[in-house]
Scaffold this active site. Structure first.
Site, mmCIF file in Angstrom:
data_model
loop_
_atom_site.group_PDB
_atom_site.id
_atom_site.type_symbol
_atom_site.label_atom_id
_atom_site.label_comp_id
_atom_site.label_asym_id
_atom_site.label_seq_id
_atom_site.Cartn_x
_atom_site.Cartn_y
_atom_site.Cartn_z
ATOM 1 N N LEU A 66 -2.452 3.087 -12.757
ATOM 2 C CA LEU A 66 -0.662 3.087 -12.696
ATOM 3 C C LEU A 66 -0.386 4.799 -11.342
ATOM 4 C CD1 LEU A 66 -0.277 2.736 -16.758
ATOM 5 C CD2 LEU A 66 -0.522 1.196 -15.135
ATOM 6 N N LYS A 73 -8.254 14.987 -5.847
ATOM 7 C CA LYS A 73 -7.636 13.601 -5.226
ATOM 8 C C LYS A 73 -6.446 14.084 -4.450
ATOM 9 C CE LYS A 73 -6.098 9.374 -3.908
ATOM 10 N NZ LYS A 73 -6.618 8.715 -3.026
HETATM 11 P P1 NDP Z 1 2.020 0.768 -7.959
HETATM 12 O O1 NDP Z 1 3.364 0.455 -7.330
HETATM 13 O O2 NDP Z 1 1.271 -1.071 -5.892
HETATM 14 O O3 NDP Z 1 1.158 -0.335 -8.543
HETATM 15 C C1 NDP Z 1 1.514 0.561 -9.949
HETATM 16 C C2 NDP Z 1 0.940 -0.320 -11.048
HETATM 17 O O4 NDP Z 1 1.370 0.323 -12.169
HETATM 18 C C3 NDP Z 1 2.403 -1.176 -11.467
HETATM 19 O O5 NDP Z 1 0.862 -2.059 -11.759
HETATM 20 C C4 NDP Z 1 2.761 -1.322 -11.790
HETATM 21 O O6 NDP Z 1 3.238 -2.763 -12.961
HETATM 22 C C5 NDP Z 1 2.370 -0.167 -13.004
HETATM 23 N N1 NDP Z 1 2.863 0.113 -13.665
HETATM 24 C C6 NDP Z 1 4.101 1.537 -13.124
HETATM 25 N N2 NDP Z 1 4.804 2.081 -13.788
HETATM 26 C C7 NDP Z 1 4.134 1.649 -15.194
HETATM 27 C C8 NDP Z 1 4.795 2.013 -16.626
HETATM 28 N N3 NDP Z 1 5.563 2.746 -17.106
HETATM 29 N N4 NDP Z 1 4.180 0.984 -17.869
HETATM 30 C C9 NDP Z 1 3.181 0.444 -17.440
HETATM 31 N N5 NDP Z 1 2.468 0.500 -15.931
HETATM 32 C C10 NDP Z 1 3.372 0.704 -15.050
HETATM 33 O O7 NDP Z 1 0.666 1.266 -7.047
HETATM 34 P P2 NDP Z 1 -0.998 1.872 -6.150
HETATM 35 O O8 NDP Z 1 -1.721 0.863 -6.746
HETATM 36 O O9 NDP Z 1 -0.336 1.430 -4.727
HETATM 37 O O10 NDP Z 1 -1.608 2.834 -6.655
HETATM 38 C C11 NDP Z 1 -1.867 3.060 -7.926
HETATM 39 C C12 NDP Z 1 -2.801 4.543 -8.042
HETATM 40 O O11 NDP Z 1 -3.341 4.512 -6.985
HETATM 41 C C13 NDP Z 1 -1.059 6.032 -8.264
HETATM 42 O O12 NDP Z 1 -1.554 6.295 -8.906
HETATM 43 C C14 NDP Z 1 -1.986 5.911 -5.866
HETATM 44 O O13 NDP Z 1 -1.519 7.195 -6.078
HETATM 45 C C15 NDP Z 1 -3.333 5.226 -6.051
HETATM 46 N N6 NDP Z 1 -3.843 5.042 -5.424
HETATM 47 C C16 NDP Z 1 -3.281 4.083 -4.423
HETATM 48 C C17 NDP Z 1 -4.217 3.800 -3.083
HETATM 49 C C18 NDP Z 1 -2.919 3.483 -2.434
HETATM 50 O O14 NDP Z 1 -3.013 2.313 -1.169
HETATM 51 N N7 NDP Z 1 -1.996 2.336 -2.607
HETATM 52 C C19 NDP Z 1 -4.947 4.679 -2.748
HETATM 53 C C20 NDP Z 1 -5.405 5.260 -2.880
HETATM 54 C C21 NDP Z 1 -5.201 5.229 -5.054
HETATM 55 P P3 NDP Z 1 4.431 -3.837 -12.361
HETATM 56 O O15 NDP Z 1 3.777 -4.534 -11.528
HETATM 57 O O16 NDP Z 1 5.287 -4.262 -13.400
HETATM 58 O O17 NDP Z 1 5.636 -2.505 -11.762
#
Ligand code: NDP
Length: 295
Positions: free
Chosen positions: A65, A171
């Site tokens: 998340l 991280k």
């Molecule tokens: P996104 O913003 O693409 O996705 C976030 C996810 O979390 C979605 O599935 C969203 O659901 C869900 N979400 C958000 N808020 C809530 C909530 N309050 N309750 C339940 N579910 C929630 O993020 P990323 O996938 O890019 O990143 C996820 C993690 O990984 C973060 O901590 C990021 O820093 C880390 N990360 C990301 C990288 C990247 O290249 N993208 C690389 C390395 C680390 P919904 O579909 O409903 O919006």
């Protein structure tokens, strides 16, 4: 091992796909239900209606998340994770989160006989698709060994860093360095443009010299000079990561002027460019301030 995956975002989706492709029975839950159904239709995974339903049979639960408070907020309530988790299960939080909040989550889970490790990842969406992520783990080494086969479906380098929170701390520092490198490279290339040195020539020299970084070697050539700016990692999330590093430095009374300034700059960029901009798009703000294009 039965696995549950919570959070099918930009990086969670390819990570979960790797878990399914490795053959682990997989249940998924996502806040926006349609994403979970699309994922289930494309894999052998089951989409479940609530977090509790998703984790009921799971030996290993992976959360991915935006930040730790969102993970914490999923624990409670009739349909929350604690209502479904079985004793002896392990929650692996792949969120890039806050060390202190991870310690609170670990404590809450321990009371219910559930183990916790923080396991943020690095390597981006392309690394997740290839199963080539670096995974930095905080928690009991024996718990990591138990879940390592699952982590190996998306992680190539899996490192035990210390107690709960150590993965998050590492991280945050890694991403703060990324943020410093992007920002400082953009400032440098902007001034070189004014001095009549093209970004292509500048990067050719810097990448054979001591100032090079992942930003100069990969991000600028692939995303800035091409003007492609693909949206793979939201600027809002990098702002969050630098903010975590700066906050941990403050809490630990470590003087860290560069981290504090970097956090303030990325907050400014976040406010200016909004929630969907990619992290590399911060370069556009620096170009705007300098009145040049890095090309
Ligand atoms: P996104 O913003 O693409 O996705 C976030 C996810 O979390 C979605 O599935 C969203 O659901 C869900 N979400 C958000 N808020 C809530 C909530 N309050 N309750 C339940 N579910 C929630 O993020 P990323 O996938 O890019 O990143 C996820 C993690 O990984 C973060 O901590 C990021 O820093 C880390 N990360 C990301 C990288 C990247 O290249 N993208 C690389 C390395 C680390 P919904 O579909 O409903 O919006």
């Amino acid at each position: 091992m039965n696995v549950a995956f919570i959070g099918l975002g930009a990086i969670g989706t390819p990570m979960a796909r790797r878990v399914a492709e490795a053959g682990f029975p997989l249940a998924v839950w996502n806040r926006t239900t349609s994403r979970a159904h699309e994922f289930a239709a494309a894999t052998k995974a089951h989409a479940e209606p609530t977090p509790a339903d998703a984790v009921r049979d799971a030996d290993v639960v992976i959360t991915c998340l935006p930040n730790s408070p969102e993970v914490l907020s999923l624990l409670d309530g009739e349909h929350g994770l604690l209502a479904g988790l079985k004793r002896g299960a392990t929650l692996v939080d792949c969120t890039s989160g806050e060390p202190a909040t991870s310690r609170v989550i670990a404590q809450r889970l321990r009371q219910q006989g559930v183990d916790f490790i923080d396991a943020p990842v690095s390597g981006g969406v392309s690394g997740a698709e290839k199963g080539a992520l670096t995974v930095m783990v905080g928690g009991d080494a024996s718990v990591l060994e138990r879940v390592r086969p699952v982590l190996q479906s998306f992680g190539q380098k899996i490192v035990h860093c210390g107690a709960v929170g150590a993965g998050d701390a590492l991280k945050a520092v890694n991403n703060a360095l990324l943020a410093v490198h992007i920002w400082s490279a953009a400032e440098g290339l902007a001034l070189l443009a004014k001095e009549g040195v093209s970004a292509k020539v500048a990067l050719d020299v810097i990448n054979a010299s001591s100032g090079r970084s992942n930003a100069s070697m990969n991000l600028f050539p692939e995303r800035v000079l091409t003007r492609a700016f693909p949206r793979t990692f939201r600027l809002a999330l990098l702002d969050k990561d630098v903010g975590i590093a700066a906050a941990v430095a403050s809490a630990d009374a470590i003087p860290a002027p560069v981290l504090q300034l970097t956090s303030a700059l990325w907050k400014t960029a976040h406010n200016a460019l909004g929630e969907v901009a990619d992290h590399v798009e911060a370069v556009k703000l620096i170009e705007q301030w300098a009145g040049v294009e890095i090309a």
